[in-house]
Design a protein around this motif. Structure first.
Motif, mmCIF file in Angstrom:
data_model
loop_
_atom_site.group_PDB
_atom_site.id
_atom_site.type_symbol
_atom_site.label_atom_id
_atom_site.label_comp_id
_atom_site.label_asym_id
_atom_site.label_seq_id
_atom_site.Cartn_x
_atom_site.Cartn_y
_atom_site.Cartn_z
ATOM 1 N N TYR A 129 0.881 -1.288 0.003
ATOM 2 C CA TYR A 129 0.027 -0.092 0.001
ATOM 3 C C TYR A 129 0.822 1.235 0.024
ATOM 4 O O TYR A 129 0.261 2.393 -0.364
ATOM 5 N N GLY A 130 2.052 0.987 0.274
ATOM 6 C CA GLY A 130 2.987 2.444 0.446
ATOM 7 C C GLY A 130 3.510 2.447 -1.089
ATOM 8 O O GLY A 130 3.716 3.707 -1.421
ATOM 9 N N VAL A 131 3.894 1.407 -1.992
ATOM 10 C CA VAL A 131 4.564 1.464 -3.287
ATOM 11 C C VAL A 131 3.523 1.374 -4.448
ATOM 12 O O VAL A 131 3.668 2.130 -5.469
ATOM 13 N N MET A 132 2.498 0.603 -4.163
ATOM 14 C CA MET A 132 1.379 0.292 -4.908
ATOM 15 C C MET A 132 1.842 -0.288 -6.261
ATOM 16 O O MET A 132 1.749 0.094 -7.371
ATOM 17 N N PRO A 133 2.601 -1.483 -6.251
ATOM 18 C CA PRO A 133 3.190 -2.241 -7.417
ATOM 19 C C PRO A 133 1.775 -2.685 -8.363
ATOM 20 O O PRO A 133 0.934 -3.054 -7.757
ATOM 21 N N GLU A 134 1.922 -2.664 -9.525
ATOM 22 C CA GLU A 134 1.020 -3.053 -10.387
ATOM 23 C C GLU A 134 0.794 -4.481 -10.866
ATOM 24 O O GLU A 134 0.099 -5.188 -11.554
ATOM 25 N N SER A 135 1.937 -5.392 -10.558
ATOM 26 C CA SER A 135 2.231 -6.749 -10.920
ATOM 27 C C SER A 135 2.742 -7.590 -9.603
ATOM 28 O O SER A 135 2.630 -7.038 -8.756
ATOM 29 N N SER A 136 3.087 -8.635 -9.854
ATOM 30 C CA SER A 136 3.726 -9.426 -8.745
ATOM 31 C C SER A 136 5.145 -8.795 -8.432
ATOM 32 O O SER A 136 5.732 -8.257 -9.093
ATOM 33 N N PHE A 137 5.406 -8.989 -7.054
ATOM 34 C CA PHE A 137 6.493 -8.282 -6.425
ATOM 35 C C PHE A 137 6.813 -9.156 -5.258
ATOM 36 O O PHE A 137 5.968 -10.090 -4.570
ATOM 37 N N VAL A 138 8.057 -9.010 -5.069
ATOM 38 C CA VAL A 138 8.942 -9.710 -3.649
ATOM 39 C C VAL A 138 9.547 -8.429 -2.903
ATOM 40 O O VAL A 138 10.105 -7.613 -3.388
ATOM 41 N N THR A 147 15.679 -11.916 7.942
ATOM 42 C CA THR A 147 15.360 -11.247 6.579
ATOM 43 C C THR A 147 14.045 -11.922 6.248
ATOM 44 O O THR A 147 14.204 -13.087 5.940
ATOM 45 N N GLU A 148 13.362 -10.811 5.827
ATOM 46 C CA GLU A 148 12.004 -11.618 5.411
ATOM 47 C C GLU A 148 11.857 -11.568 3.753
ATOM 48 O O GLU A 148 12.055 -10.266 3.426
ATOM 49 N N PHE A 149 11.534 -12.632 3.176
ATOM 50 C CA PHE A 149 10.914 -12.391 1.975
ATOM 51 C C PHE A 149 9.455 -12.446 1.423
ATOM 52 O O PHE A 149 9.144 -13.753 2.210
ATOM 53 N N ALA A 150 8.777 -11.580 1.120
ATOM 54 C CA ALA A 150 7.361 -11.621 0.958
ATOM 55 C C ALA A 150 7.046 -11.696 -0.499
ATOM 56 O O ALA A 150 7.440 -10.604 -1.231
ATOM 57 N N TYR A 151 6.094 -12.591 -1.080
ATOM 58 C CA TYR A 151 5.787 -12.686 -2.434
ATOM 59 C C TYR A 151 4.314 -12.447 -2.573
ATOM 60 O O TYR A 151 3.618 -13.098 -2.005
ATOM 61 N N ASP A 206 9.859 -20.612 -4.665
ATOM 62 C CA ASP A 206 8.529 -20.142 -4.691
ATOM 63 C C ASP A 206 8.120 -18.721 -5.310
ATOM 64 O O ASP A 206 7.186 -18.217 -5.521
ATOM 65 N N MET A 207 9.202 -17.982 -5.845
ATOM 66 C CA MET A 207 8.986 -16.474 -5.808
ATOM 67 C C MET A 207 9.531 -16.294 -7.295
ATOM 68 O O MET A 207 9.666 -15.111 -7.605
#
Length: 322
Positions: A129-138, A147-151, A206-207
């Motif tokens: 909600y801060g960057v508002m990407p338009e497609s898939s993102f990690v 360190t967290e990875f979220a997809y 997975d990402m």
């Protein structure tokens, strides 16, 4: 207009956000009303030697509590309705974490230890909600002890988290484990990189279909400040900006050849960060290599904003699964 103070008690730094918000009919409408009033951060090294000894060091505990007392005073001056806090990796694993948390609560701070998965979910929410990407993102949220990875991706104007993984490595424990020389030896960095490759490949499986990589944390924002010659620090000039792999590679080569004292002499690098920034850059450098990414977007919206979004969702009786 409601105001709340949100504190992130991290393994490396302790940060506070005071923000205002208004409750609307939907979470999305409420999020749009959020306005940052004050954002502060100090390196307190709560996780120093925790991996080695199993305990939060008294010096680190006192330093963190001193900063928290200052934050509480400021929050009261701003007349916030609540002071909420999240504690992360150092408090997950330290044998004396309960002693520290009792002292935090005695300051009037509503603190909870969140799991690595919760941390990943909250960082994902904030970044989405801060960057508002338009497609898939990690989202790569690099911290002091984990360190967290979220997809995830955008679906029907909402952001859906698909997979979240928390790894037990960050700039504090990586530096303590691998970097024994000043400046670090190439062999030390290569050993760290070898370990990170094995770990990050787990996330990549997975990402791998992601279209965009977004980075959080003090390391990547510092590299952006170095690249753009931003001093004093200005988050508005950092947020949503792009760093190329070439720039990260260049700064890793440059800074890793310097001593800690030489890095401290650079205005954009905080004194304490100078000790551990190499490990942070190696995390992003390795992740971008594995994900075949030639650029990374920087977000200033991290755990604190995620916790604020959850706070608003709770008031709206919405279950975010965090």
């Amino acid at each position: 207009m409601n105001k709340v103070a949100v504190i992130d008690i991290g393994t490396y730094s302790t940060r506070m956000l005071i923000a205002s918000y208004q409750l609307k009919e939907t979470l999305e409408e409420s999020i749009k009303t959020i306005k940052d009033i004050l954002s502060l951060g100090k390196i307190t090294s709560l996780g120093k030697k925790v991996q080695e000894t199993g305990y939060i060091q008294q010096e680190s505990m006192l330093e963190t509590l001193t900063v928290l007392k200052e934050y509480v005073m400021m929050a009261k001056e701003y007349k916030v309705e609540n002071i909420i806090a999240s504690a992360t990796q150092a408090c997950r694993i330290a044998k004396n974490a309960s002693e520290f948390l009792l002292k935090v609560k005695s300051l009037g701070i509503d603190v909870s230890v969140i799991s690595g998965e919760e941390e990943a979910k909250l960082s994902f929410l904030a970044t989405a909600y801060g960057v508002m990407p338009e497609s898939s993102f990690v989202v790569i949220d690099q911290g002091g002890g984990s360190t967290e990875f979220a997809y995830g991706k955008k679906e029907d104007e909402k952001y859906k988290l698909i997979k979240a993984i928390s790894f037990p490595f960050g700039i504090v424990n990586l530096t303590e484990k691998y970097i024994k020389s000043d400046p670090p030896k190439e062999e030390e960095i290569n050993q760290m990189r070898k370990y990170l490759k094995e770990q990050i490949k787990i996330a990549y499986q997975d990402m791998k279909d992601t279209k965009e990589i977004i980075g959080l944390g003090g390391t990547i924002t510092t590299v952006m400040a170095l690249e753009k010659h931003i001093y004093p620090y200005d988050s508005s000039k950092i947020h949503n900006q792009i760093l190329t792999f070439e720039a990260i590679d260049r700064w890793l080569n440059k800074l890793s050849k310097m001593t800690i004292q030489e890095r401290k002499a650079i205005p954009m690098i905080e004194d304490k960060r100078a000790e551990a920034i190499i490990s942070g850059i190696v995390i992003f450098h390795t992740a971008m290599q594995i994900f075949n990414a030639d650029k990374i977007k920087i977000s200033e919206y991290g755990l604190r904003h995620g916790r604020l979004i959850k706070y608003i969702a709770d008031k709206l009786n919405l279950d975010l699964g965090v």
